[in-house]
Design a protein around this motif. Structure first.
Motif, PDB file in Angstrom:
ATOM      1  N   ARG A  20      71.948  23.859  26.776  1.00 44.60           N
ATOM      2  CA  ARG A  20      71.204  23.964  25.519  1.00 44.60           C
ATOM      3  C   ARG A  20      70.243  22.784  25.385  1.00 44.60           C
ATOM      4  O   ARG A  20      69.136  22.937  24.886  1.00 44.60           O
ATOM      5  N   ALA A  21      70.665  21.606  25.815  1.00 44.56           N
ATOM      6  CA  ALA A  21      69.784  20.436  25.780  1.00 44.56           C
ATOM      7  C   ALA A  21      68.558  20.682  26.652  1.00 44.56           C
ATOM      8  O   ALA A  21      67.434  20.378  26.244  1.00 44.56           O
ATOM      9  N   ASP A  22      68.758  21.249  27.830  1.00 44.65           N
ATOM     10  CA  ASP A  22      67.629  21.557  28.715  1.00 44.65           C
ATOM     11  C   ASP A  22      66.689  22.575  28.073  1.00 44.65           C
ATOM     12  O   ASP A  22      65.469  22.449  28.155  1.00 44.65           O
ATOM     13  N   LEU A  23      67.259  23.593  27.415  1.00 40.58           N
ATOM     14  CA  LEU A  23      66.456  24.611  26.746  1.00 40.58           C
ATOM     15  C   LEU A  23      65.628  23.990  25.616  1.00 40.58           C
ATOM     16  O   LEU A  23      64.425  24.245  25.498  1.00 40.58           O
ATOM     17  N   VAL A  24      66.256  23.154  24.805  1.00 43.25           N
ATOM     18  CA  VAL A  24      65.546  22.509  23.695  1.00 43.25           C
ATOM     19  C   VAL A  24      64.489  21.541  24.228  1.00 43.25           C
ATOM     20  O   VAL A  24      63.393  21.438  23.674  1.00 43.25           O
ATOM     21  N   GLN A  25      64.776  20.859  25.315  1.00 42.99           N
ATOM     22  CA  GLN A  25      63.781  19.973  25.930  1.00 42.99           C
ATOM     23  C   GLN A  25      62.548  20.771  26.337  1.00 42.99           C
ATOM     24  O   GLN A  25      61.409  20.368  26.054  1.00 42.99           O
ATOM     25  N   LEU A  27      61.617  23.596  25.063  1.00 43.10           N
ATOM     26  CA  LEU A  27      61.016  24.072  23.825  1.00 43.10           C
ATOM     27  C   LEU A  27      60.102  23.000  23.226  1.00 43.10           C
ATOM     28  O   LEU A  27      58.988  23.299  22.798  1.00 43.10           O
ATOM     29  N   LEU A  28      60.568  21.756  23.212  1.00 41.28           N
ATOM     30  CA  LEU A  28      59.745  20.668  22.679  1.00 41.28           C
ATOM     31  C   LEU A  28      58.481  20.466  23.519  1.00 41.28           C
ATOM     32  O   LEU A  28      57.392  20.272  22.978  1.00 41.28           O
ATOM     33  N   TRP A  29      58.616  20.524  24.843  1.00 40.78           N
ATOM     34  CA  TRP A  29      57.433  20.406  25.698  1.00 40.78           C
ATOM     35  C   TRP A  29      56.447  21.529  25.410  1.00 40.78           C
ATOM     36  O   TRP A  29      55.232  21.310  25.359  1.00 40.78           O
ATOM     37  N   ALA A  30      56.962  22.744  25.223  1.00 42.46           N
ATOM     38  CA  ALA A  30      56.095  23.898  24.993  1.00 42.46           C
ATOM     39  C   ALA A  30      55.305  23.769  23.693  1.00 42.46           C
ATOM     40  O   ALA A  30      54.207  24.316  23.578  1.00 42.46           O
ATOM     41  N   HIS A  31      55.843  23.050  22.706  1.00 46.00           N
ATOM     42  CA  HIS A  31      55.177  22.911  21.417  1.00 46.00           C
ATOM     43  C   HIS A  31      54.428  21.586  21.260  1.00 46.00           C
ATOM     44  O   HIS A  31      53.837  21.330  20.212  1.00 46.00           O
ATOM     45  N   SER A  32      54.432  20.755  22.298  1.00 37.06           N
ATOM     46  CA  SER A  32      53.687  19.496  22.216  1.00 37.06           C
ATOM     47  C   SER A  32      52.203  19.769  22.467  1.00 37.06           C
ATOM     48  O   SER A  32      51.838  20.688  23.189  1.00 37.06           O
ATOM     49  N   ASP A  33      51.376  18.983  21.823  1.00 40.64           N
ATOM     50  CA  ASP A  33      49.931  19.077  21.989  1.00 40.64           C
ATOM     51  C   ASP A  33      49.440  17.834  22.732  1.00 40.64           C
ATOM     52  O   ASP A  33      50.061  16.777  22.630  1.00 40.64           O
ATOM     53  N   PRO A  34      48.333  17.925  23.448  1.00 38.41           N
ATOM     54  CA  PRO A  34      47.818  16.748  24.158  1.00 38.41           C
ATOM     55  C   PRO A  34      47.606  15.543  23.241  1.00 38.41           C
ATOM     56  O   PRO A  34      47.862  14.410  23.632  1.00 38.41           O
ATOM     57  N   VAL A  43      66.371  15.285  26.266  1.00 39.71           N
ATOM     58  CA  VAL A  43      67.291  15.785  25.249  1.00 39.71           C
ATOM     59  C   VAL A  43      68.686  15.761  25.848  1.00 39.71           C
ATOM     60  O   VAL A  43      68.899  16.194  26.980  1.00 39.71           O
ATOM     61  N   ARG A  44      69.619  15.222  25.063  1.00 37.72           N
ATOM     62  CA  ARG A  44      70.994  15.110  25.559  1.00 37.72           C
ATOM     63  C   ARG A  44      71.968  15.465  24.439  1.00 37.72           C
ATOM     64  O   ARG A  44      71.636  15.354  23.250  1.00 37.72           O
ATOM     65  N   PRO A  45      73.172  15.879  24.826  1.00 36.98           N
ATOM     66  CA  PRO A  45      74.189  16.190  23.819  1.00 36.98           C
ATOM     67  C   PRO A  45      74.509  14.970  22.963  1.00 36.98           C
ATOM     68  O   PRO A  45      74.448  13.831  23.422  1.00 36.98           O
ATOM     69  N   HIS A  46      74.827  15.224  21.708  1.00 39.65           N
ATOM     70  CA  HIS A  46      75.152  14.191  20.733  1.00 39.65           C
ATOM     71  C   HIS A  46      76.277  14.745  19.864  1.00 39.65           C
ATOM     72  O   HIS A  46      76.370  15.965  19.696  1.00 39.65           O
ATOM     73  N   PRO A  47      77.135  13.908  19.300  1.00 41.20           N
ATOM     74  CA  PRO A  47      78.260  14.420  18.496  1.00 41.20           C
ATOM     75  C   PRO A  47      77.870  15.370  17.355  1.00 41.20           C
ATOM     76  O   PRO A  47      78.655  16.231  16.986  1.00 41.20           O
ATOM     77  N   VAL A  48      76.645  15.239  16.810  1.00 42.35           N
ATOM     78  CA  VAL A  48      76.241  16.131  15.728  1.00 42.35           C
ATOM     79  C   VAL A  48      75.352  17.279  16.205  1.00 42.35           C
ATOM     80  O   VAL A  48      74.907  18.086  15.411  1.00 42.35           O
ATOM     81  N   GLY A  49      75.085  17.354  17.497  1.00 41.44           N
ATOM     82  CA  GLY A  49      74.232  18.406  18.056  1.00 41.44           C
ATOM     83  C   GLY A  49      73.543  17.914  19.304  1.00 41.44           C
ATOM     84  O   GLY A  49      74.133  17.848  20.365  1.00 41.44           O
ATOM     85  N   LEU A  50      72.264  17.528  19.167  1.00 39.56           N
ATOM     86  CA  LEU A  50      71.486  17.012  20.293  1.00 39.56           C
ATOM     87  C   LEU A  50      70.664  15.814  19.824  1.00 39.56           C
ATOM     88  O   LEU A  50      70.337  15.693  18.645  1.00 39.56           O
ATOM     89  N   GLU A  51      70.322  14.950  20.774  1.00 45.12           N
ATOM     90  CA  GLU A  51      69.407  13.851  20.505  1.00 45.12           C
ATOM     91  C   GLU A  51      68.197  14.013  21.407  1.00 45.12           C
ATOM     92  O   GLU A  51      68.345  14.170  22.624  1.00 45.12           O
ATOM     93  N   ALA A  52      67.011  13.978  20.810  1.00 45.69           N
ATOM     94  CA  ALA A  52      65.766  14.031  21.577  1.00 45.69           C
ATOM     95  C   ALA A  52      65.165  12.636  21.587  1.00 45.69           C
ATOM     96  O   ALA A  52      64.965  12.030  20.536  1.00 45.69           O
TER      97      ALA A  52
END
Length: 102
Positions: A20-25, A27-34, A43-52
């Motif tokens: 899921r961290a890889d998927l969200v990573q 996703l963030l790249w896909a929505h970044s603008d130059p 993006v890595r797992p974190h106790p409350v979900g993920l940390e970017a």
């Protein structure tokens, strides 16, 4: 280069959190603008979900603004994956789930 961290709250998935961290990573790249000047996203797992953790070029005062904008553009796709982004610098408190009758 500036490093900024953002928490993504969601139900931790003990068996697939790395996937899921890889998927969200991605996703963030896909929505970044130059103009965001994003150099690296991790993006890595974190106790409350993920940390970017994002590394950005450009001016320091523009880095946090760029991350907030990126999280805004990514809000709907993140939500579909079960995550809510906490903007950089916000107090770390997971959202309180609403129960029946709320």
């Amino acid at each position: 280069m500036h490093m900024i961290s953002a928490l993504l709250f969601g139900a931790p998935d003990a068996h697939g959190s790395r996937r899921r961290a890889d998927l969200v990573q991605d996703l963030l790249w896909a929505h970044s603008d130059p103009e965001d000047a994003v150099q690296h996203i991790r993006v890595r797992p974190h106790p409350v979900g993920l940390e970017a953790v994002l590394l950005l070029g450009g001016r320091a005062d523009g880095a946090a603004t760029a991350v907030v904008a990126l999280l805004g553009r990514s809000a709907a796709p993140l939500s579909r994956q079960g995550y809510t982004a906490l903007p950089p610098g916000a107090p770390v408190q997971p959202p309180v789930p609403s129960g029946p009758g709320d």
